[in-house]
Design a protein around this motif. Sequence first.
Motif, mmCIF file in Angstrom:
data_model
loop_
_atom_site.group_PDB
_atom_site.id
_atom_site.type_symbol
_atom_site.label_atom_id
_atom_site.label_comp_id
_atom_site.label_asym_id
_atom_site.label_seq_id
_atom_site.Cartn_x
_atom_site.Cartn_y
_atom_site.Cartn_z
ATOM 1 N N GLU A 211 0.844 -1.186 0.000
ATOM 2 C CA GLU A 211 0.000 0.000 0.000
ATOM 3 C C GLU A 211 0.882 1.239 0.000
ATOM 4 O OE1 GLU A 211 -3.177 -0.037 -0.378
ATOM 5 O OE2 GLU A 211 -3.464 -2.198 -0.152
ATOM 6 N N GLY A 212 0.350 2.343 -0.512
ATOM 7 C CA GLY A 212 1.087 3.596 -0.490
ATOM 8 C C GLY A 212 2.410 3.495 -1.226
ATOM 9 N N MET A 213 3.462 3.936 -0.543
ATOM 10 C CA MET A 213 4.798 3.924 -1.144
ATOM 11 C C MET A 213 5.300 2.513 -1.436
ATOM 12 S SD MET A 213 6.209 6.892 -1.768
ATOM 13 C CE MET A 213 7.972 6.549 -1.691
ATOM 14 N N SER A 214 4.740 1.530 -0.741
ATOM 15 C CA SER A 214 5.181 0.145 -0.951
ATOM 16 C C SER A 214 4.357 -0.573 -2.022
ATOM 17 C CB SER A 214 5.104 -0.638 0.362
ATOM 18 O OG SER A 214 3.756 -0.793 0.777
ATOM 19 N N ARG A 215 3.368 0.125 -2.621
ATOM 20 C CA ARG A 215 2.542 -0.503 -3.645
ATOM 21 C C ARG A 215 3.391 -0.859 -4.856
ATOM 22 N NH1 ARG A 215 -1.835 -3.587 -3.555
ATOM 23 N NH2 ARG A 215 -3.202 -3.348 -5.351
ATOM 24 N N THR A 216 3.125 -2.029 -5.437
ATOM 25 C CA THR A 216 3.908 -2.508 -6.577
ATOM 26 C C THR A 216 3.764 -1.578 -7.780
ATOM 27 O OG1 THR A 216 3.733 -4.818 -5.903
ATOM 28 C CG2 THR A 216 4.204 -4.397 -8.224
ATOM 29 N N GLY A 217 4.911 -1.181 -8.335
ATOM 30 C CA GLY A 217 4.940 -0.436 -9.582
ATOM 31 C C GLY A 217 5.353 -1.359 -10.714
ATOM 32 N N VAL A 218 4.707 -1.216 -11.863
ATOM 33 C CA VAL A 218 4.981 -2.067 -13.019
ATOM 34 C C VAL A 218 5.380 -1.171 -14.191
ATOM 35 C CG1 VAL A 218 4.069 -3.808 -14.595
ATOM 36 C CG2 VAL A 218 3.320 -3.783 -12.205
ATOM 37 N N MET A 219 6.586 -1.367 -14.687
ATOM 38 C CA MET A 219 7.103 -0.563 -15.795
ATOM 39 C C MET A 219 6.593 -1.131 -17.120
ATOM 40 S SD MET A 219 11.037 -0.050 -14.461
ATOM 41 C CE MET A 219 11.420 1.151 -15.757
ATOM 42 N N ILE A 220 5.926 -0.275 -17.905
ATOM 43 C CA ILE A 220 5.409 -0.711 -19.201
ATOM 44 C C ILE A 220 5.831 0.291 -20.273
ATOM 45 C CG2 ILE A 220 3.442 -1.880 -18.136
ATOM 46 C CD1 ILE A 220 1.673 0.435 -19.130
ATOM 47 N N PRO A 221 6.008 -0.174 -21.513
ATOM 48 C CA PRO A 221 6.421 0.737 -22.585
ATOM 49 C C PRO A 221 5.280 1.665 -22.988
ATOM 50 C CG PRO A 221 5.924 -1.414 -23.496
ATOM 51 C CD PRO A 221 5.829 -1.555 -21.998
ATOM 52 N N ILE A 222 5.629 2.860 -23.393
ATOM 53 C CA ILE A 222 4.673 3.792 -23.986
ATOM 54 C C ILE A 222 5.191 4.157 -25.370
ATOM 55 C CG2 ILE A 222 3.586 6.075 -23.806
ATOM 56 C CD1 ILE A 222 2.557 4.078 -21.745
ATOM 57 N N PRO A 223 4.433 3.854 -26.412
ATOM 58 C CA PRO A 223 3.100 3.261 -26.455
ATOM 59 C C PRO A 223 3.099 1.790 -25.982
ATOM 60 C CG PRO A 223 3.626 4.377 -28.519
ATOM 61 C CD PRO A 223 4.900 4.252 -27.768
ATOM 62 N N GLN A 224 1.958 1.363 -25.469
ATOM 63 C CA GLN A 224 1.821 0.011 -24.926
ATOM 64 C C GLN A 224 0.564 -0.649 -25.455
ATOM 65 O OE1 GLN A 224 -0.613 -0.780 -22.012
ATOM 66 N NE2 GLN A 224 -1.673 1.174 -22.283
ATOM 67 N N TYR A 225 0.497 -1.964 -25.275
ATOM 68 C CA TYR A 225 -0.731 -2.687 -25.575
ATOM 69 C C TYR A 225 -1.672 -2.485 -24.390
ATOM 70 C CZ TYR A 225 -3.864 -6.646 -26.467
ATOM 71 O OH TYR A 225 -4.970 -7.425 -26.680
ATOM 72 N N PRO A 226 -2.912 -2.009 -24.595
ATOM 73 C CA PRO A 226 -3.778 -1.601 -23.483
ATOM 74 C C PRO A 226 -4.128 -2.696 -22.484
ATOM 75 C CG PRO A 226 -4.578 -0.677 -25.541
ATOM 76 C CD PRO A 226 -3.482 -1.640 -25.904
ATOM 77 N N LEU A 227 -3.842 -3.950 -22.804
ATOM 78 C CA LEU A 227 -4.022 -5.003 -21.803
ATOM 79 C C LEU A 227 -3.285 -4.651 -20.521
ATOM 80 C CD1 LEU A 227 -4.548 -7.952 -20.755
ATOM 81 C CD2 LEU A 227 -2.395 -8.554 -21.863
ATOM 82 N N TYR A 228 -2.083 -4.101 -20.648
ATOM 83 C CA TYR A 228 -1.253 -3.846 -19.481
ATOM 84 C C TYR A 228 -1.856 -2.756 -18.600
ATOM 85 C CZ TYR A 228 2.181 -6.902 -21.590
ATOM 86 O OH TYR A 228 2.794 -7.999 -22.124
ATOM 87 N N SER A 229 -2.195 -1.626 -19.180
ATOM 88 C CA SER A 229 -2.774 -0.551 -18.370
ATOM 89 C C SER A 229 -4.114 -0.974 -17.776
ATOM 90 C CB SER A 229 -2.939 0.721 -19.218
ATOM 91 O OG SER A 229 -3.695 0.472 -20.378
ATOM 92 N N ALA A 230 -4.902 -1.753 -18.536
ATOM 93 C CA ALA A 230 -6.191 -2.220 -18.027
ATOM 94 C C ALA A 230 -6.006 -3.169 -16.843
ATOM 95 C CB ALA A 230 -6.975 -2.916 -19.142
ATOM 96 N N ALA A 231 -5.075 -4.100 -16.971
ATOM 97 C CA ALA A 231 -4.826 -5.059 -15.884
ATOM 98 C C ALA A 231 -4.301 -4.355 -14.639
ATOM 99 C CB ALA A 231 -3.839 -6.128 -16.352
ATOM 100 N N LEU A 232 -3.417 -3.386 -14.832
ATOM 101 C CA LEU A 232 -2.861 -2.668 -13.684
ATOM 102 C C LEU A 232 -3.937 -1.852 -12.980
ATOM 103 C CD1 LEU A 232 0.582 -1.488 -15.121
ATOM 104 C CD2 LEU A 232 0.056 -3.537 -13.784
ATOM 105 N N ALA A 233 -4.855 -1.264 -13.756
ATOM 106 C CA ALA A 233 -5.959 -0.520 -13.149
ATOM 107 C C ALA A 233 -6.854 -1.451 -12.339
ATOM 108 C CB ALA A 233 -6.765 0.190 -14.228
ATOM 109 N N GLU A 234 -7.149 -2.611 -12.884
ATOM 110 C CA GLU A 234 -8.014 -3.568 -12.184
ATOM 111 C C GLU A 234 -7.372 -4.072 -10.905
ATOM 112 O OE1 GLU A 234 -10.205 -7.906 -12.903
ATOM 113 O OE2 GLU A 234 -9.195 -6.894 -14.566
ATOM 114 N N LEU A 235 -6.065 -4.303 -10.947
ATOM 115 C CA LEU A 235 -5.361 -4.848 -9.789
ATOM 116 C C LEU A 235 -4.936 -3.772 -8.797
ATOM 117 C CD1 LEU A 235 -3.095 -7.435 -11.664
ATOM 118 C CD2 LEU A 235 -5.137 -7.930 -10.299
ATOM 119 N N GLY A 236 -5.081 -2.507 -9.189
ATOM 120 C CA GLY A 236 -4.685 -1.430 -8.293
ATOM 121 C C GLY A 236 -3.188 -1.251 -8.195
ATOM 122 N N ALA A 237 -2.444 -1.688 -9.204
ATOM 123 C CA ALA A 237 -0.994 -1.490 -9.222
ATOM 124 C C ALA A 237 -0.687 -0.093 -9.746
ATOM 125 C CB ALA A 237 -0.325 -2.543 -10.094
#
Length: 549
Positions: free
Chosen positions: A228-254
């Motif tokens: 949570e907070g500062m310890s929440r997992t960050g996931v590095m993705i390329p920009i431009p990216q395939y929207p699966l990644y941003s969608a999954a991260l939004a759903e998982l709260g990453a």
Amino acid sequence: MFSFREAWSVTLRGLCGILHSAARQRPLRTPAMPVPAPLSLSFGRAPWWLSATRRSISYKMSENGVASRRGKVLTVDTMNPRIKRVEYAVRGPIVQRAVQIEKELKEGAKKPFTEVIKANIGDAHAMGQQPITFFRQVMALCAYPELLNSSQFPEDAKNRAQTILQSCGGGSIGAYSTSQGIESVRQDVARYIEKRDNGIPSNPDNIYLSTGASDAIVTTLKLLVCGEGMSRTGVMIPIPQYPLYSAALAELGAVQVDYYLNEEQCWSLDVSELRRSLEAARKRCNPRVLCIINPGNPTGQVQSRECIEEVIKFAAEERLFLMADEVYQDNVYADGCQFHSFKKVLFEMGPQYSDTLELVCYHSTSKCYMGECGFRGGYMEVINMDAEVKAQLTKLVSVRLCPPVPGQIMMDLVVNHPQPGDPSHSTFIKEKSATLNTLAERARLTEEILNTVPGIQCNPVQGAMYSFPRITIPERAVQKAKEKGQAPDMFYCMNLLEETGICVVPGSGFGQTEGTYHFRITILPPTEKLKILLNKLKEFHLRFTQQYS
């Protein structure tokens, strides 16, 4: 107190209830007595205000006839807030409008075009690509084993079908498989990887079959996201990216951590940009994961071996978990480009990296020369995963019982296709080569035509199935888009659809450098249709630019 509308609604319901009770209390009839039709009250179509009342308020009649008010349990305000943050541009508003237009055309509506050309998604067979004969023959035999007695199928297809059916429960593809996937298929996948990677060992126990690569990617992210907070997992993705990644991260709260590909260098990946992104992210989260798409989607770049080595070194130094999305590994077209798997490069770099770096690689039946999207077949190979975590992964996939067995079979056919000397080998090679050669021609054609248009810049399509050209949008169009509450490239693409019937995806759905505009277009339409599409697009861009200049 009830309003007039609510009171009238309750009165009608009460009247129906009284009449229904009276009907139930009638004396029993003898067989000689005629049975009347069921009691009913017909008021024709309900008034608009009654319908509206029913939609907004539901009533439950108690035994004493008193109505109790009860709202919906699930509303937009009470649903999971993370779901509302999920966006998937590939099937977003543009595509929804395209579907509406198709219906309008069928109903006889007059448009400046006669069909919608869906260049928004990498769905090869929907765009006319033909399936590989051997794959479909084996699938047909597995689905209907009675065909094994037919003389219309080659012997190698029959033998493969029989082998596969022997691995299925009850000899039927309708049975569940083990949660990790059919063992014989995982063994074939491991042999395929060893052959592809020049003999580097692959363990079937590290192979997990999946419902397409997307399912495997999301499953991996579920294991990684925590804190949570500062310890929440960050996931590095390329920009431009395939929207699966941003969608999954939004759903998982990453936390989504963007790193930008270099458009000026054919969408290349620069480790200095990775480092900049990582250092900035550490001020707001705990970056633990680095995602790579190679060949790139939507950008079509193919990473060099030197680049892959630098990425591996960076991930090792920064203790990052590496995810390599390699579903387009057969789709390489440009001279001088070659696909290198991350696993192969990792092991060739020696034990310093191959014994420690945690890596997961993904592949699918949906892309390459196969295009078998609908079967939803895929796999992931986990490398250097902690044994206890791997046990948790196996538990997680078991919750969904197993991936679709037809998809597993299709994956098996991809990794264990006809070999020299087999009756189906020559046809297989002919079909595979024809598909890949045609895609290479369309990649060249797309770049060539788009670069003739003033205000459009298109990098070479080195691989995958898409082009991601940069477009210049006049300032007046940018302001018009803002008035409509749209991103400028969404406004551009929506106008393109309405005027030409061409459906592409705005670059804002994939991410892009601030102040730049793009769209993604697939190279999958048949060559002649692709030429028409690109020339229509050219005419539209010139017209659009003139209109808003």
